[in-house]
Design a protein around this motif. Structure first.
Motif, PDB file in Angstrom:
ATOM      1  N   SER A  93     -13.379 121.264  54.292  1.00 55.17           N
ATOM      2  CA  SER A  93     -12.918 120.138  53.462  1.00 55.17           C
ATOM      3  C   SER A  93     -11.800 120.521  52.519  1.00 55.17           C
ATOM      4  N   GLY A  94     -10.945 121.459  52.937  1.00 51.88           N
ATOM      5  CA  GLY A  94      -9.812 121.729  52.062  1.00 51.88           C
ATOM      6  C   GLY A  94      -9.056 123.004  52.337  1.00 51.88           C
TER       7      GLY A  94
ATOM      8  N   GLY B 190     -13.299 123.475  49.551  1.00 49.94           N
ATOM      9  CA  GLY B 190     -13.302 122.016  49.389  1.00 49.94           C
ATOM     10  C   GLY B 190     -13.964 121.602  48.099  1.00 49.94           C
ATOM     11  N   THR B 191     -13.957 122.502  47.106  1.00 51.98           N
ATOM     12  CA  THR B 191     -14.757 122.250  45.907  1.00 51.98           C
ATOM     13  C   THR B 191     -13.940 122.051  44.632  1.00 51.98           C
ATOM     14  N   ASP B 192     -12.616 122.116  44.729  1.00 54.63           N
ATOM     15  CA  ASP B 192     -11.802 121.975  43.513  1.00 54.63           C
ATOM     16  C   ASP B 192     -11.993 120.597  42.872  1.00 54.63           C
ATOM     17  N   ILE B 193     -11.844 120.561  41.553  1.00 58.97           N
ATOM     18  CA  ILE B 193     -11.937 119.286  40.831  1.00 58.97           C
ATOM     19  C   ILE B 193     -10.682 119.105  39.995  1.00 58.97           C
TER      20      ILE B 193
ATOM     21  N   ASP C 158      -7.570 111.131  40.716  1.00 56.44           N
ATOM     22  CA  ASP C 158      -7.071 111.613  42.016  1.00 56.44           C
ATOM     23  C   ASP C 158      -7.860 112.846  42.431  1.00 56.44           C
ATOM     24  N   PRO C 159      -8.014 113.020  43.749  1.00 54.92           N
ATOM     25  CA  PRO C 159      -8.673 114.258  44.182  1.00 54.92           C
ATOM     26  C   PRO C 159      -7.839 115.474  43.784  1.00 54.92           C
ATOM     27  N   ALA C 160      -8.473 116.643  43.669  1.00 55.14           N
ATOM     28  CA  ALA C 160      -7.747 117.892  43.401  1.00 55.14           C
ATOM     29  C   ALA C 160      -6.772 118.139  44.556  1.00 55.14           C
ATOM     30  N   THR C 161      -5.719 118.912  44.275  1.00 51.04           N
ATOM     31  CA  THR C 161      -4.640 119.085  45.269  1.00 51.04           C
ATOM     32  C   THR C 161      -5.085 119.817  46.524  1.00 51.04           C
TER      33      THR C 161
END
Ligand SMILES: Cc1ncc(C[n+]2csc(CCOP(=O)(O)OP(=O)(O)O)c2C)c(N)n1
Ligand SMILES: [Mg+2]
Length: 579
Positions: free
Chosen positions: A490-491, A495-498, A504-507
């Motif tokens: 998920s990234g 996939g855990t950044d905030i 907006d979602p983290a970059t």
């Protein structure tokens, strides 16, 4: 039309009595004469008919969804075959899309020719706003080994010959060939046209090293107490696998293989120091580089990675300018890898003294210790998966199918796969190369399948895949035996950044629980959602056995990765960054 009237028309127009050819056909004939079998392409003005005609004339023309992927395909075809891979694009934007791949090919020393159509010279040069106006030749020049433009049909033969020779001779790289629209429809006498074509003789001549350079190198190697050989992808490109194996085994020196050189000798070879990399880099006293450059991937030959022990470097490379690029090379050997390694082998004779036994023993002990430490992590069957569990499964698949091609890109997905998946045969691992570029995945996968006829396993980070993901349609269209495994955490990295400021979602994060496997199903391929290493193993084996285009969405714990994989230290740090 009656015979009489045909005859009369010809009499009125004497040109029709001669056989004519044109720019389109001369380009195709010149490529065919030089053994080009495949063109990687995206159609459009002014090259649509060139692609069609090439196909009609028996060249395989693979049509992509984006030129960067077609260009990457051509580049890796060049690496795999030692013949320049050909990418054909439209003008301005198509050219620029292909140019990234050409620059990447040049950086990686892959032979490739980007052929782009271009607009009317007179209008481009006066900047009068032609359709897709751009001075493509000027833009390409600094990004490749050589760039040529052809204005006369009679010059097509020589231009193609120059492009081929420039791409493959010496250190291979990218070449740009500019074909203005008008050139393609230019007409000339067919016989004269045929005579103007050039078949390139000995396109990459051997470059024999000086005997004194060989002697110097062997003297330095013989003086070593803790020698190390590093094999780079230049050594793999050379296709002199047996000579290199003999050299390594006769020398008795432990070796490291750079990412795309993995498998040149099996990673499980008795002298492989792969799992003891940091020890050998620190402790070696003499390092011989074969087709490997002392760039960032080897910390420029200095600093912490290389420890405090004084070192001497021997370097074998076809490019003289490579010597002393970062540090002093005490024994430069300039020539093609095959000639150089053969000469070294001959110079070693039959009584070559192997390095002190305690050195090899130290390396083996460290290597085996590291392998044993890693083993239990590779056997976990966690769900969601971590990288080690998932890669443990893929490692088994590659071991059982050593002739399969492995493509690999991502950050954690790349760095961990490189370390965990052993390779057993040369030129089977294709990855992000010198630049660490994302986006090579599907282009490489298509070309690897087409050029080798072998099954392809593409192990892709979910971000990495996104750069070329639309080519799953191409893979389905040509029904290629490609199995894509997406490590879906998920990234980018995790996939855990905030986002600390706003909604907006983290970059670095992507849509949670996304299902990339559905993309493959949309085009008639097989999609699988795998949530455990066991499921992943079964799905990959089924994909390869079936030969059907398959995409496996491998669900990885979003918290499992680290920033930038193994190269987080390259990130600049902000002193005022708020935690
Ligand atoms: C052309 C290009 N753009 C951006 C980057 C920066 N970059 C490095 S790795 C990466 C993606 C990493 O995420 P993923 O592929 O999902 O791998 P993961 O670490 O999550 O396994 C990006 C965007 C790059 N290397 N190349
Ligand atoms: Mg990811």
């Amino acid at each position: 039309m009656s015979e009489a009237s045909t005859h009369m028309d010809a009499a009125q127009n004497p040109a029709e009595e001669r056989e004519l050819t044109d720019g389109f056909h001369l380009v195709i004939d010149a490529l065919k004469l030089n053994g080009v079998e495949t063109i990687y392409h995206v159609p459009g003005i002014p090259v649509t008919d060139l692609g069609r005609m090439a196909q009609a004339e028996g060249i395989r023309v693979i049509s992509f969804r984006h030129e960067q992927n077609a260009g990457n395909a051509a580049a890796i075809a060049g690496y795999l075959t030692q013949k320049p891979g050909i990418c054909l694009t439209v003008s301005a934007p198509g050219f620029l899309n292909g140019l990234t791949a050409l620059a990447n090919a040049t950086t990686n020393c892959f032979p490739m020719i980007l052929i782009s159509g271009s607009s009317e010279r007179e209008i481009v040069d006066l900047q009068q706003g032609d359709y897709e106006e751009m001075d493509q030749l000027a833009i390409a020049k600094p990004l490749c080994k050589a760039a040529f433009r052809v204005l006369h049909a009679a010059d097509i033969g020589i231009a193609v010959a120059r492009a081929i020779r420039a791409a493959v001779s010496g250190r291979p790289g990218g070449v740009y060939l500019d074909l203005p629209a008008k050139l393609l429809s230019q007409v000339m006498d067919a016989e004269k046209g045929a005579q103007s074509l050039v078949k390139v003789i000995d396109p990459a001549p051997a470059q024999i090293p000086a005997p004194s350079a060989i002697k110097r190198a062997l003297d330095v190697l013989a003086s070593a107490k803790r020698p190390l050989v590093i094999l780079g992808k230049g050594a793999a490109y050379a296709q002199v696998d047996e000579t290199i194996r003999q050299f390594i085994e006769t020398s008795g020196v432990p070796f490291l293989q750079m990412s795309m050189a993995k498998g040149l000798l099996p990673d499980t070879h008795a002298q492989s120091a792969g799992a003891a990399r940091s020890t050998v880099l620190k402790d070696a006293d003499v390092v011989m580089l074969i087709g490997a450059r002392l760039n960032w991937l080897l910390s420029h030959g200095k600093g912490k990675t290389w420890g405090d022990a004084p070192k001497k470097f021997i370097q074998i490379d076809i490019e003289p300018k490579e010597m002393d690029s970062n540090i002093e090379i005490v024994a430069p050997v300039v020539g093609d890898i095959g000639s150089c390694v053969s000469a070294l082998l001959a110079g070693m004779g039959s009584n070559w003294a192997k390095p002190p036994a305690d050195w090899m023993a130290t390396v083996v002990a460290k290597r085996d210790e590291n392998i044993a430490k890693m083993a239990p992590r590779l056997r976990n069957n966690n769900s969601p998966m971590d990288f080690h569990g998932a890669l443990g499964a893929l490692r088994t698949v590659v071991k059982e199918r050593p002739d399969m091609i492995l493509i690999n890109e991502g950050a954690n997905t790349l760095d961990l796969a490189r370390g965990i998946i052993d390779m057993y045969q040369p030129r089977k691992r294709l990855d992000v190369g010198t630049w660490g570029v994302m986006g090579i995945g599907m282009g490489y996968a298509v070309a690897a399948a087409i050029e080798t006829g072998k099954p392809v396993l593409a192990v892709e980070g979910d971000s990495a895949f996104g750069f070329s993901g639309m080519e799953v349609e191409t893979i389905c269209r040509y029904n290629l035996p490609v199995c894509i495994v997406i490590f879906n955490n998920s990234g980018i990295y995790r996939g855990t950044d905030i986002n600390s400021n706003g909604s907006d979602p983290a970059t670095t994060v992507f849509v949670r629980d996304s299902r990339y496997d559905k993309m493959m199903e949309a085009f008639g391929g097989v999609g699988v959602n795998a949530t455990s290493p066991d499921e992943l193993l079964r799905a990959v084996n089924a994909a390869i056995d079936s030969g059907k285009p398959t995409l496996i969405n491998a669900v990885i714990d979003p918290a499992a990765g680290t920033e930038s994989g193994r190269i987080g230290n390259l990130n600049p740090q902000s002193v005022v960054k708020k935690k």
